[in-house]
Scaffold this motif. Structure first.
Motif, PDB file in Angstrom:
ATOM      1  N   SER A 126       1.211  -1.436   0.065  1.00 30.92           N
ATOM      2  CA  SER A 126       0.443  -0.005  -0.297  1.00 30.92           C
ATOM      3  C   SER A 126       0.801   1.260  -0.017  1.00 30.92           C
ATOM      4  CB  SER A 126      -0.454  -0.466   1.442  1.00 30.92           C
ATOM      5  OG  SER A 126      -1.743   1.493   1.111  1.00 30.92           O
ATOM      6  N   LEU A 127       1.717   1.223   0.612  1.00 32.39           N
ATOM      7  CA  LEU A 127       2.797   2.281   0.924  1.00 32.39           C
ATOM      8  C   LEU A 127       3.876   2.791  -0.396  1.00 32.39           C
ATOM      9  CD1 LEU A 127       4.375   2.045   4.023  1.00 32.39           C
ATOM     10  CD2 LEU A 127       2.532   3.637   3.644  1.00 32.39           C
ATOM     11  N   VAL A 128       3.988   1.697  -0.930  1.00 32.91           N
ATOM     12  CA  VAL A 128       4.563   1.677  -2.678  1.00 32.91           C
ATOM     13  C   VAL A 128       3.426   2.007  -3.574  1.00 32.91           C
ATOM     14  CG1 VAL A 128       5.198   0.240  -4.351  1.00 32.91           C
ATOM     15  CG2 VAL A 128       6.446  -0.116  -1.755  1.00 32.91           C
ATOM     16  N   GLU A 129       2.380   1.460  -3.377  1.00 27.74           N
ATOM     17  CA  GLU A 129       1.323   2.033  -4.535  1.00 27.74           C
ATOM     18  C   GLU A 129       1.091   3.302  -4.318  1.00 27.74           C
ATOM     19  OE1 GLU A 129      -2.410  -0.450  -4.329  1.00 27.74           O
ATOM     20  OE2 GLU A 129      -1.370  -1.903  -5.353  1.00 27.74           O
ATOM     21  N   THR A 130       0.907   4.049  -2.685  1.00 25.88           N
ATOM     22  CA  THR A 130       0.770   5.008  -2.705  1.00 25.88           C
ATOM     23  C   THR A 130       1.654   6.566  -2.627  1.00 25.88           C
ATOM     24  OG1 THR A 130       0.608   5.170  -0.323  1.00 25.88           O
ATOM     25  CG2 THR A 130      -1.925   4.530  -1.511  1.00 25.88           C
ATOM     26  N   GLY A 131       2.857   6.203  -2.023  1.00 25.82           N
ATOM     27  CA  GLY A 131       4.091   7.188  -2.604  1.00 25.82           C
ATOM     28  C   GLY A 131       5.338   7.033  -3.750  1.00 25.82           C
ATOM     29  N   LEU A 132       4.842   5.988  -4.314  1.00 24.73           N
ATOM     30  CA  LEU A 132       6.418   4.898  -4.946  1.00 24.73           C
ATOM     31  C   LEU A 132       5.307   5.732  -6.868  1.00 24.73           C
ATOM     32  CD1 LEU A 132       9.292   5.149  -5.147  1.00 24.73           C
ATOM     33  CD2 LEU A 132       8.554   2.104  -5.408  1.00 24.73           C
ATOM     34  N   LEU A 133       4.534   5.423  -6.403  1.00 26.41           N
ATOM     35  CA  LEU A 133       3.437   5.107  -8.159  1.00 26.41           C
ATOM     36  C   LEU A 133       3.555   6.231  -8.559  1.00 26.41           C
ATOM     37  CD1 LEU A 133       3.064   2.947  -9.922  1.00 26.41           C
ATOM     38  CD2 LEU A 133       0.649   3.850  -9.096  1.00 26.41           C
ATOM     39  N   PRO A 134       2.821   7.534  -7.518  1.00 24.34           N
ATOM     40  CA  PRO A 134       3.164   8.888  -8.281  1.00 24.34           C
ATOM     41  C   PRO A 134       4.056   8.953  -8.843  1.00 24.34           C
ATOM     42  CG  PRO A 134       1.176   8.374  -6.737  1.00 24.34           C
ATOM     43  CD  PRO A 134       2.701   7.432  -6.544  1.00 24.34           C
ATOM     44  N   PHE A 135       5.647   9.419  -7.205  1.00 25.05           N
ATOM     45  CA  PHE A 135       7.069   9.682  -7.197  1.00 25.05           C
ATOM     46  C   PHE A 135       7.189   9.113  -9.241  1.00 25.05           C
ATOM     47  CE2 PHE A 135      11.235   9.840  -6.760  1.00 25.05           C
ATOM     48  CZ  PHE A 135      11.049  11.210  -6.845  1.00 25.05           C
ATOM     49  N   LEU A 136       7.090   7.450  -9.254  1.00 22.60           N
ATOM     50  CA  LEU A 136       8.017   6.930 -10.323  1.00 22.60           C
ATOM     51  C   LEU A 136       7.427   8.099 -11.637  1.00 22.60           C
ATOM     52  CD1 LEU A 136       9.610   5.481 -11.532  1.00 22.60           C
ATOM     53  CD2 LEU A 136       8.119   3.648 -10.507  1.00 22.60           C
ATOM     54  N   GLY A 137       6.152   7.589 -11.411  1.00 26.29           N
ATOM     55  CA  GLY A 137       5.000   8.281 -12.827  1.00 26.29           C
ATOM     56  C   GLY A 137       5.914   9.906 -13.346  1.00 26.29           C
ATOM     57  N   LEU A 138       5.690  10.539 -12.182  1.00 28.58           N
ATOM     58  CA  LEU A 138       5.647  12.595 -12.735  1.00 28.58           C
ATOM     59  C   LEU A 138       7.512  12.193 -12.691  1.00 28.58           C
ATOM     60  CD1 LEU A 138       3.790  14.373 -10.009  1.00 28.58           C
ATOM     61  CD2 LEU A 138       3.299  13.482 -12.835  1.00 28.58           C
ATOM     62  N   ALA A 139       8.373  11.559 -12.037  1.00 30.97           N
ATOM     63  CA  ALA A 139       9.702  11.477 -12.517  1.00 30.97           C
ATOM     64  C   ALA A 139      10.142  11.165 -13.563  1.00 30.97           C
ATOM     65  CB  ALA A 139      10.223  10.631 -11.967  1.00 30.97           C
TER      66      ALA A 139
END
Length: 95
Positions: free
Chosen positions: A5-18
């Protein structure tokens, strides 16, 4: 399953925008690789967003907005070559 859940909510948007901004700022031989990376992350975000919406997960709005920002950003943010071309055109027009 807290870490998923933490990876989905935190890392996924950051990875997409990066990857979006990385693909727009890179020029030269690395530009094609950065665009392919962005496209791969875009497909992954789309699949994860579909899964999140179908399962009625709590972070569906975050995933949908991330996907929307990635699509609109890819179309509206000019890449590095466009900036260089506009700069060269302005220079030659001023001469």
């Amino acid at each position: 399953m807290l870490w998923v859940s933490l990876v989905e909510t935190g890392l996924l948007p950051f990875l997409g925008l990066a990857t979006l901004f990385g693909s727009k700022l890179v020029s030269g031989p690395w530009a094609r690789t950065a665009e392919r990376g962005f496209f791969g992350v875009l497909i992954a975000v789309a699949i994860i967003t579909c899964r999140t919406v179908v399962t009625l997960d709590d972070c569906w709005l975050l995933h949908t907005s991330t996907l929307g920002v990635m699509i609109v950003g890819a179309l509206s943010i000019p890449d590095r070559d466009s900036f260089d071309h506009r700069r060269a055109v302005r220079f030659y027009e001023s001469i």
